[in-house]
Design an enzyme around this catalytic site. Sequence first.
Site, PDB file in Angstrom:
ATOM      1  N   ASP A 108       1.023 -10.177  -9.493  1.00 18.71           N
ATOM      2  CA  ASP A 108       0.614  -9.975  -8.101  1.00 18.71           C
ATOM      3  C   ASP A 108       1.710  -9.196  -7.364  1.00 18.71           C
ATOM      4  O   ASP A 108       2.895  -9.393  -7.615  1.00 18.71           O
ATOM      5  CB  ASP A 108       0.404 -11.347  -7.424  1.00 18.71           C
ATOM      6  CG  ASP A 108      -0.554 -11.244  -6.258  1.00 18.71           C
ATOM      7  OD1 ASP A 108      -0.967 -12.298  -5.755  1.00 18.71           O
ATOM      8  OD2 ASP A 108      -0.888 -10.098  -5.860  1.00 18.71           O
ATOM      9  N   CYS A 139      -9.310  -8.918  -7.424  1.00 18.79           N
ATOM     10  CA  CYS A 139      -8.057  -9.449  -7.910  1.00 18.79           C
ATOM     11  C   CYS A 139      -7.942 -10.818  -7.239  1.00 18.79           C
ATOM     12  O   CYS A 139      -8.901 -11.596  -7.323  1.00 18.79           O
ATOM     13  CB  CYS A 139      -6.878  -8.504  -7.643  1.00 18.79           C
ATOM     14  SG  CYS A 139      -7.000  -7.554  -6.137  1.00 18.79           S
ATOM     15  N   ARG A 166      -4.102  -4.769  -6.222  1.00 20.76           N
ATOM     16  CA  ARG A 166      -4.414  -4.385  -7.602  1.00 20.76           C
ATOM     17  C   ARG A 166      -5.784  -3.713  -7.687  1.00 20.76           C
ATOM     18  O   ARG A 166      -5.981  -2.738  -8.401  1.00 20.76           O
ATOM     19  CB  ARG A 166      -4.313  -5.616  -8.507  1.00 20.76           C
ATOM     20  CG  ARG A 166      -2.869  -6.111  -8.660  1.00 20.76           C
ATOM     21  CD  ARG A 166      -2.768  -7.474  -9.345  1.00 20.76           C
ATOM     22  NE  ARG A 166      -3.137  -8.559  -8.432  1.00 20.76           N
ATOM     23  CZ  ARG A 166      -3.028  -9.854  -8.758  1.00 20.76           C
ATOM     24  NH1 ARG A 166      -2.562 -10.215  -9.963  1.00 20.76           N
ATOM     25  NH2 ARG A 166      -3.366 -10.784  -7.895  1.00 20.76           N
ATOM     26  N   SER A 167      -6.727  -4.164  -6.895  1.00 19.21           N
ATOM     27  CA  SER A 167      -8.073  -3.565  -6.902  1.00 19.21           C
ATOM     28  C   SER A 167      -8.039  -2.111  -6.430  1.00 19.21           C
ATOM     29  O   SER A 167      -8.647  -1.232  -7.041  1.00 19.21           O
ATOM     30  CB  SER A 167      -9.027  -4.380  -6.008  1.00 19.21           C
ATOM     31  OG  SER A 167      -9.177  -5.689  -6.516  1.00 19.21           O
ATOM     32  N   GLN A 185      -1.688  -1.976  -2.038  1.00 21.45           N
ATOM     33  CA  GLN A 185      -0.969  -2.744  -1.024  1.00 21.45           C
ATOM     34  C   GLN A 185       0.514  -2.403  -0.935  1.00 21.45           C
ATOM     35  O   GLN A 185       1.089  -2.441   0.148  1.00 21.45           O
ATOM     36  CB  GLN A 185      -1.106  -4.241  -1.340  1.00 21.45           C
ATOM     37  CG  GLN A 185      -0.536  -5.106  -0.243  1.00 21.45           C
ATOM     38  CD  GLN A 185      -0.243  -6.491  -0.726  1.00 21.45           C
ATOM     39  OE1 GLN A 185      -0.220  -6.741  -1.921  1.00 21.45           O
ATOM     40  NE2 GLN A 185      -0.053  -7.400   0.189  1.00 21.45           N
TER      41      GLN A 185
END
Length: 308
Positions: free
Chosen positions: A207, A239, A245-246, A283
């Site tokens: 993460d 995710c 991550r997506s 992110q």
Amino acid sequence: ATETRTNDNMSLPDSIIETSRPVRIDNFSNHYRMMSADSDFRFSEEFEELKHVGRDQPCTFADLPCNRPKNRFTNILPYDHSRFKLQPVDDEEGSDYINANYVPGYNSPREFLVTQGPLHSTRDDFWRMVWESNSRAIIMLTRCVEKGREKCDHYWPYDTMPVYYGDISVQILNESRYPDWNISEFMLCRGDQQRVTRHFHFTTWPDFGVPNPPHILIRFVRAFRERVSPDQKPIVVHCSAGVGRSGTFICLDRILQQILVSDYVDIFGIVYAMRKERVWMVQTEQQYICIHQCLLAVLEGKELKIKY
Ligand SMILES: CNC(=O)[C@H](Cc1ccc(NS(=O)(=O)O)cc1)NC(=O)[C@H](Cc1ccc(O)cc1)NC(=O)OC(C)(C)C
């Protein structure tokens, strides 16, 4: 209108520069070197420009008292304008709500349905979304538990016995395990209808970080694309929060298709467009740089050659 010269001497009106920064593919290696110089100074500058994109858009439905418990995180709420709406159930307030947004891909402006890792209490809604959107592929980019914290509910069966999630039955037909991901086929049944849906589960992506080595993500995107054609949409991607991550996965999937047909690649523009539909897509700055590193590896023919 004023104009700005890009790094490779393209002149674009300022209104465009704010939303896209195309780079010539035959100049990408120089571009990467320039952006990463002085401890990634220009990558940091460019990523900072994306910070407020989309943030002025309302999330009124996510904020309704009846829907608040359906959000995994208080700061990751779906924008109203691009949210997926479930078929409402009778007059149940909030029954059309799920924390999910349509996000553009290379093949369609609504190619992806990006969502948070289901909560135990929202996993029936998750399967309703998969069914009602007619999705045939689910990309999962988190483990259910990471460093002792629950990141996502185990929303599918543990064995080959069919399990009901609401009025949808899910049964594992087969599973192929690889070092960094598993690929399964599920049989979904609702009433007298049956559908096969594939599940691509990347299991080693930390993460807030990037896969190690980052290039392994290219192999996963290719493993996915070998099995899912461009006309199959929407593709469900999640995710834990459904942003970092997506967004990274979707951006890489898009550029790997774009470079086959275009002389330019616009990573800034892709992230900009995604963030207009869902908050914080890609992110961290490290994820933003990872996308560039993956593209560089592909263009230089250095993508991981390990056969899976
Ligand atoms: C930096 N961490 C976060 O922002 C996460 C949401 C999140 C985002 C992205 C990812 N990575 S992923 O998209 O790749 O899964 C995981 C979790 N949010 C929380 O933990 C938020 C706190 C927070 C952090 C930062 C912020 O600016 C505002 C509020 N906490 C929170 O929602 O607490 C609950 C779960 C108890 C309701």
